[in-house]
Design a protein around this motif. Structure first.
Motif, PDB file in Angstrom:
ATOM      1  N   ALA A  61     -20.308  -6.710  -4.549  1.00 10.26           N
ATOM      2  CA  ALA A  61     -21.259  -6.807  -4.663  1.00 10.26           C
ATOM      3  C   ALA A  61     -21.247  -6.465  -3.390  1.00 10.26           C
ATOM      4  CB  ALA A  61     -21.460  -7.034  -5.248  1.00 10.26           C
ATOM      5  N   MET A  62     -20.961  -6.824  -2.037  1.00  8.64           N
ATOM      6  CA  MET A  62     -21.146  -7.343  -0.754  1.00  8.64           C
ATOM      7  C   MET A  62     -21.860  -6.218   0.058  1.00  8.64           C
ATOM      8  SD  MET A  62     -20.219 -11.342   0.201  1.00  8.64           S
ATOM      9  CE  MET A  62     -20.084 -11.165   1.918  1.00  8.64           C
ATOM     10  N   PRO A  63     -21.964  -5.522   1.184  1.00 15.37           N
ATOM     11  CA  PRO A  63     -22.063  -4.862   1.955  1.00 15.37           C
ATOM     12  C   PRO A  63     -21.280  -4.848   2.557  1.00 15.37           C
ATOM     13  CG  PRO A  63     -23.665  -6.523   2.855  1.00 15.37           C
ATOM     14  CD  PRO A  63     -23.611  -6.809   0.930  1.00 15.37           C
ATOM     15  N   ALA A  64     -20.922  -3.988   3.646  1.00 17.24           N
ATOM     16  CA  ALA A  64     -19.760  -3.952   4.530  1.00 17.24           C
ATOM     17  C   ALA A  64     -20.155  -5.197   5.797  1.00 17.24           C
ATOM     18  CB  ALA A  64     -19.281  -2.615   4.717  1.00 17.24           C
ATOM     19  N   MET A  65     -20.096  -5.672   5.849  1.00 22.78           N
ATOM     20  CA  MET A  65     -20.894  -6.698   6.870  1.00 22.78           C
ATOM     21  C   MET A  65     -19.898  -7.128   8.375  1.00 22.78           C
ATOM     22  SD  MET A  65     -21.970 -10.133   6.030  1.00 22.78           S
ATOM     23  CE  MET A  65     -23.496 -10.065   5.275  1.00 22.78           C
ATOM     24  N   THR A  66     -20.309  -6.634   8.926  1.00 25.70           N
ATOM     25  CA  THR A  66     -19.796  -6.524  10.656  1.00 25.70           C
ATOM     26  C   THR A  66     -19.816  -8.510  10.744  1.00 25.70           C
ATOM     27  OG1 THR A  66     -21.073  -6.168  12.047  1.00 25.70           O
ATOM     28  CG2 THR A  66     -19.743  -4.213  11.483  1.00 25.70           C
ATOM     29  N   LEU A  67     -19.092  -8.520  11.819  1.00 23.49           N
ATOM     30  CA  LEU A  67     -18.819  -9.577  11.962  1.00 23.49           C
ATOM     31  C   LEU A  67     -19.678 -10.462  13.641  1.00 23.49           C
ATOM     32  CD1 LEU A  67     -17.732 -12.662  13.030  1.00 23.49           C
ATOM     33  CD2 LEU A  67     -15.967 -12.651  14.516  1.00 23.49           C
ATOM     34  N   ASP A  68     -20.761  -9.303  13.553  1.00 23.51           N
ATOM     35  CA  ASP A  68     -21.454  -9.407  14.982  1.00 23.51           C
ATOM     36  C   ASP A  68     -22.789  -9.569  13.936  1.00 23.51           C
ATOM     37  OD1 ASP A  68     -22.663  -8.677  16.938  1.00 23.51           O
ATOM     38  OD2 ASP A  68     -23.084  -6.801  16.087  1.00 23.51           O
ATOM     39  N   GLU A  69     -23.192  -8.930  12.672  1.00 26.79           N
ATOM     40  CA  GLU A  69     -24.169  -8.494  12.250  1.00 26.79           C
ATOM     41  C   GLU A  69     -23.925 -10.116  11.681  1.00 26.79           C
ATOM     42  OE1 GLU A  69     -24.708  -4.420  10.441  1.00 26.79           O
ATOM     43  OE2 GLU A  69     -22.977  -5.697   9.277  1.00 26.79           O
ATOM     44  N   PHE A  70     -23.176 -11.190  10.639  1.00 28.72           N
ATOM     45  CA  PHE A  70     -23.287 -12.114  10.079  1.00 28.72           C
ATOM     46  C   PHE A  70     -22.748 -13.595  11.579  1.00 28.72           C
ATOM     47  CE2 PHE A  70     -19.971 -15.869   8.448  1.00 28.72           C
ATOM     48  CZ  PHE A  70     -20.790 -15.542   7.060  1.00 28.72           C
ATOM     49  N   ILE A  71     -23.026 -12.767  12.279  1.00 29.62           N
ATOM     50  CA  ILE A  71     -23.249 -14.481  13.421  1.00 29.62           C
ATOM     51  C   ILE A  71     -24.661 -14.258  14.373  1.00 29.62           C
ATOM     52  CG2 ILE A  71     -20.467 -14.291  13.863  1.00 29.62           C
ATOM     53  CD1 ILE A  71     -20.831 -13.251  16.125  1.00 29.62           C
ATOM     54  N   ARG A  72     -24.977 -13.305  14.065  1.00 28.26           N
ATOM     55  CA  ARG A  72     -26.290 -12.968  15.342  1.00 28.26           C
ATOM     56  C   ARG A  72     -27.579 -13.824  15.048  1.00 28.26           C
ATOM     57  NH1 ARG A  72     -28.043  -6.573  15.164  1.00 28.26           N
ATOM     58  NH2 ARG A  72     -25.862  -6.844  15.864  1.00 28.26           N
ATOM     59  N   THR A  73     -27.999 -14.406  16.220  1.00 32.13           N
ATOM     60  CA  THR A  73     -29.122 -15.290  15.322  1.00 32.13           C
ATOM     61  C   THR A  73     -30.225 -14.556  15.655  1.00 32.13           C
ATOM     62  OG1 THR A  73     -29.402 -16.346  17.863  1.00 32.13           O
ATOM     63  CG2 THR A  73     -27.689 -17.013  15.778  1.00 32.13           C
ATOM     64  N   GLU A  74     -31.294 -15.117  15.399  1.00 27.38           N
ATOM     65  CA  GLU A  74     -32.816 -14.558  15.848  1.00 27.38           C
ATOM     66  C   GLU A  74     -33.093 -13.958  17.359  1.00 27.38           C
ATOM     67  OE1 GLU A  74     -35.393 -13.209  13.995  1.00 27.38           O
ATOM     68  OE2 GLU A  74     -33.843 -13.423  12.151  1.00 27.38           O
ATOM     69  N   SER A  75     -32.329 -15.121  17.763  1.00 32.15           N
ATOM     70  CA  SER A  75     -32.468 -14.698  19.492  1.00 32.15           C
ATOM     71  C   SER A  75     -31.779 -13.429  19.642  1.00 32.15           C
ATOM     72  CB  SER A  75     -32.548 -16.289  20.269  1.00 32.15           C
ATOM     73  OG  SER A  75     -31.121 -17.160  19.756  1.00 32.15           O
ATOM     74  N   ASP A  76     -30.917 -13.739  19.125  1.00 35.81           N
ATOM     75  CA  ASP A  76     -29.879 -12.530  20.133  1.00 35.81           C
ATOM     76  C   ASP A  76     -29.846 -11.252  19.234  1.00 35.81           C
ATOM     77  OD1 ASP A  76     -28.505 -14.546  21.462  1.00 35.81           O
ATOM     78  OD2 ASP A  76     -27.070 -14.726  19.785  1.00 35.81           O
ATOM     79  N   LYS A  77     -30.860 -10.845  18.455  1.00 34.62           N
ATOM     80  CA  LYS A  77     -31.297  -9.539  17.458  1.00 34.62           C
ATOM     81  C   LYS A  77     -31.379  -8.125  18.441  1.00 34.62           C
ATOM     82  CE  LYS A  77     -35.924 -10.019  17.316  1.00 34.62           C
ATOM     83  NZ  LYS A  77     -36.892 -10.127  15.144  1.00 34.62           N
ATOM     84  N   THR A  78     -31.422  -8.341  19.395  1.00 38.30           N
ATOM     85  CA  THR A  78     -31.751  -7.497  20.202  1.00 38.30           C
ATOM     86  C   THR A  78     -30.194  -6.571  20.917  1.00 38.30           C
ATOM     87  OG1 THR A  78     -32.050  -8.848  22.398  1.00 38.30           O
ATOM     88  CG2 THR A  78     -33.686  -7.837  21.710  1.00 38.30           C
ATOM     89  N   LYS A  79     -29.321  -8.119  20.796  1.00 37.67           N
ATOM     90  CA  LYS A  79     -28.329  -8.192  21.585  1.00 37.67           C
ATOM     91  C   LYS A  79     -27.322  -7.086  20.388  1.00 37.67           C
ATOM     92  CE  LYS A  79     -27.933 -11.599  24.259  1.00 37.67           C
ATOM     93  NZ  LYS A  79     -27.644 -13.519  23.741  1.00 37.67           N
ATOM     94  N   THR A  80     -26.034  -6.236  20.440  1.00 35.17           N
ATOM     95  CA  THR A  80     -25.553  -5.667  19.639  1.00 35.17           C
ATOM     96  C   THR A  80     -24.215  -5.680  20.020  1.00 35.17           C
ATOM     97  OG1 THR A  80     -25.753  -3.193  20.989  1.00 35.17           O
ATOM     98  CG2 THR A  80     -26.819  -3.701  18.868  1.00 35.17           C
ATOM     99  N   GLY A  81     -23.018  -5.834  19.283  1.00 37.01           N
ATOM    100  CA  GLY A  81     -21.502  -5.271  19.956  1.00 37.01           C
ATOM    101  C   GLY A  81     -20.754  -7.404  19.653  1.00 37.01           C
ATOM    102  N   LEU A  82     -19.098  -7.449  19.933  1.00 39.18           N
ATOM    103  CA  LEU A  82     -18.836  -9.226  20.087  1.00 39.18           C
ATOM    104  C   LEU A  82     -18.664  -9.152  21.420  1.00 39.18           C
ATOM    105  CD1 LEU A  82     -16.538  -8.799  17.022  1.00 39.18           C
ATOM    106  CD2 LEU A  82     -18.843 -10.510  16.708  1.00 39.18           C
TER     107      LEU A  82
END
Length: 295
Positions: A67-88
């Motif tokens: 049932a879990m979506p195909a979450m990436t590590l980037d999405e898993f660790i990104r904080t609110e302050s980093d929401k404008t950043k993309t990629g590892l």
């Protein structure tokens, strides 16, 4: 070891979420992950999710791994302050040992705070093979901290603004904390300047001795003194009158560790009462004289 540079391949070329990681026995992996009380997820070097345990699924509110979506590590660790950043990060070594606190929203809308720890899992040649993420549920801890901070804010608000004098003392009568109004009355610039001092440093012996005797009685009996009217004989200014309540200070186990109290200045009230008393005496004298004259 030369850092491995992460590259993003096309989504269709990424390893499927539930595929078996190369070189890892599926049965052994399931045993390791199954009963851990913390959430654990394995990602490949592109950041694609390979495997996660039941605890992580439950933390995020999913019934099962499918049932879990195909979450990436980037999405898993990104904080609110980093929401404008993309990629590892460009270098994997930047992830090894990374610890951060992150807010997640569960599937039912509830908030989850987690402490996330990342580490690299090497192969036999000590080259990075997978990225492991461990998520601890710290929601209760965060709520307790927020509650404590709110209580501290309200306490400071009270201590800094109430005009009455508030103090806390140890078993020997030394001040361990005073509010702003009392520090001002003592003639102190900083609240901390009162720490370690006693009433004898600010009052003449007449009042200091009475206050000390009250405190000894409170400590010995555990009974407070409520609404006591007392004269305060200051060393740095004229005497005042106060209405004081003094109570035993107890620790978390109930043991008495000192005293605390609050005093309200009633000097004007006492002065008004004295004027009224004198007026009543004068009226009584005049009334008596009039009776004598009439007779």
């Amino acid at each position: 070891m030369r850092p491995i540079v992460l590259t993003r391949t096309h989504k269709e070329e990424q390893i499927e979420m539930h595929s078996k990681p190369q070189g890892v026995d599926e049965a052994v992996l399931n045993v390791i992950l199954k009963d851990l009380p913390v959430g654990v997820a394995l990602f490949d070097l592109t950041g694609a999710l390979i495997k996660c345990n039941v605890a992580l699924q439950q933390m995020l509110g999913y019934a099962n791994e499918e049932a879990m979506p195909a979450m990436t590590l980037d999405e898993f660790i990104r904080t609110e302050s980093d929401k404008t950043k993309t990629g590892l990060p460009a270098e994997l070594t930047a992830l090894d040992g990374l610890v951060l606190e992150k807010h997640y929203t569960r599937t039912n809308g509830e908030s989850l705070w987690g402490r996330l720890t990342l580490s690299l899992i090497p192969d036999e040649d000590d080259k990075p093979l997978y990225i492991r993420a461990i998520l601890e549920n710290i929601t209760d801890y965060k709520q307790a901290v927020d509650s404590l901070m709110q209580e501290q804010y309200l306490t400071h608000l009270l201590m800094d603004n109430i005009p009455d004098h508030i103090y806390f003392k140890d078993l020997k009568g030394h001040f361990i904390r005073v509010n702003r109004a009392l520090a001002n009355a003592f003639g102190l610039d900083a609240l901390e300047d009162a720490i370690g001092k006693t009433d004898y440093d600010f009052f003449w012996e007449e009042h200091a001795r009475d206050a000390y005797e009250d405190e000894r009685q409170i400590i010995q009996t555990g009974q407070g003194v409520i609404d006591k009217i007392e004269k305060e004989t200051w060393k740095n200014r004229p005497s005042t009158w106060a209405q004081s309540t003094k109570m035993p200070l107890r620790d978390a186990t109930g043991n008495i560790t000192g005293t605390f109290g609050i005093s309200k200045d009633i000097t004007d009230h006492v002065a008004d009462e004295e004027v009224l008393r004198q007026q009543n005496e004068e009226l009584a004298r005049l009334h008596k004289e009039s009776e004598l004259f009439s007779s």
